[in-house]
Design an enzyme around this catalytic site. Structure first.
Site, PDB file in Angstrom:
ATOM      1  N   LYS A 120      -1.132   5.511  -2.021  1.00 60.50           N
ATOM      2  CA  LYS A 120      -0.688   4.127  -2.209  1.00 60.50           C
ATOM      3  C   LYS A 120      -0.963   3.659  -3.637  1.00 60.50           C
ATOM      4  O   LYS A 120      -0.080   3.097  -4.295  1.00 60.50           O
ATOM      5  CB  LYS A 120      -1.379   3.207  -1.204  1.00 60.50           C
ATOM      6  N   ASP A 138       1.399  -0.900   1.910  1.00 59.32           N
ATOM      7  CA  ASP A 138       0.108  -1.490   2.270  1.00 59.32           C
ATOM      8  C   ASP A 138       0.241  -2.185   3.618  1.00 59.32           C
ATOM      9  O   ASP A 138       1.254  -2.026   4.317  1.00 59.32           O
ATOM     10  CB  ASP A 138      -0.367  -2.459   1.181  1.00 59.32           C
TER      11      ASP A 138
END
Length: 211
Positions: A120, A138
């Site tokens: 991420k 997220d």
């Protein structure tokens, strides 16, 4: 959800916010990398407050290394997991200095090899610092993708792969930021603000509140 509806959603989000970006404060790829690393389980607001002093004292990997773990910790002690994060910041700066000439590498494998940096974080850096059409998933993007029916998935990797498949190329650079901001301020976790949502009529969510 069909592709035409997905395109309409993206077009409306683009019309509402033509030039989206992160709410983290940064001036260069190094500051962005550190800010994203610090943002795990912390709000962007709290990270920005901490990094004002941190970046003033350590604007480069070398300067950050000179602060040491204790120095970094002192600047970030107001955010969650600050002990672990301080260690990871120093380890990351060491690798940047020793292996990358003090520069943030524009390379996914090299980024993910840094302590505290996962897929991420690497996606955010590649997208926001270097302009790659990556999509970092997220909690906001995961919730929005599932709730709207845009890209439902059981985990973040599944959602990311569906987004990469179904988001047309012209939207890929910005969809990460559109979804985060929409999830943060409109499609919030407990009670989505459907009445003020620009894509409410395109969303497949079954439990929209009446007010």
């Amino acid at each position: 959800m069909n592709m035409e509806k997905r395109r309409q959603i993206l077009e409306r989000l683009r019309a509402e916010n033509p030039h989206p970006t992160t709410e983290l404060d940064f001036r260069n790829p190094f500051e962005l990398l550190i800010a994203v690393l610090l943002s795990a389980q912390a709000t962007d607001v709290s990270v920005n407050k901490a990094t004002i002093g941190l970046f003033a004292a350590g604007p480069t990997p070398a300067a950050m290394l000179a602060l040491g773990v204790e120095g970094v910790r002192e600047h970030i002690k107001t955010i969650g997991l600050f002990n672990t994060k301080a260690v990871n910041v120093i380890k990351t700066c060491t690798i940047l200095q020793e292996q990358h000439g003090g520069e943030v590498p524009e390379n996914r494998e090299a980024l993910e090899a840094l302590p505290g940096v996962g897929r991420k974080t690497a996606n955010v850096v590649l997208n926001t610092a270097f302009g790659w059409p990556t999509i970092a998933v997220d909690t906001h993007i995961f919730r929005l993708s599932n709730r709207t029916g845009f890209a439902p998935g059981k985990n973040v990797d599944e959602v990311e792969q569906k987004l990469l498949k179904w988001v047309p190329a012209e939207f890929k650079q910005d969809v990460h930021h559109w979804f985060i901001l929409h999830g943060r301020y409109t499609c919030i976790a407990r009670k989505p603000r459907c009445g003020s949502c620009v894509i409410e009529d395109l969303c497949d969510y079954k439990d929209k509140p009446d007010d």
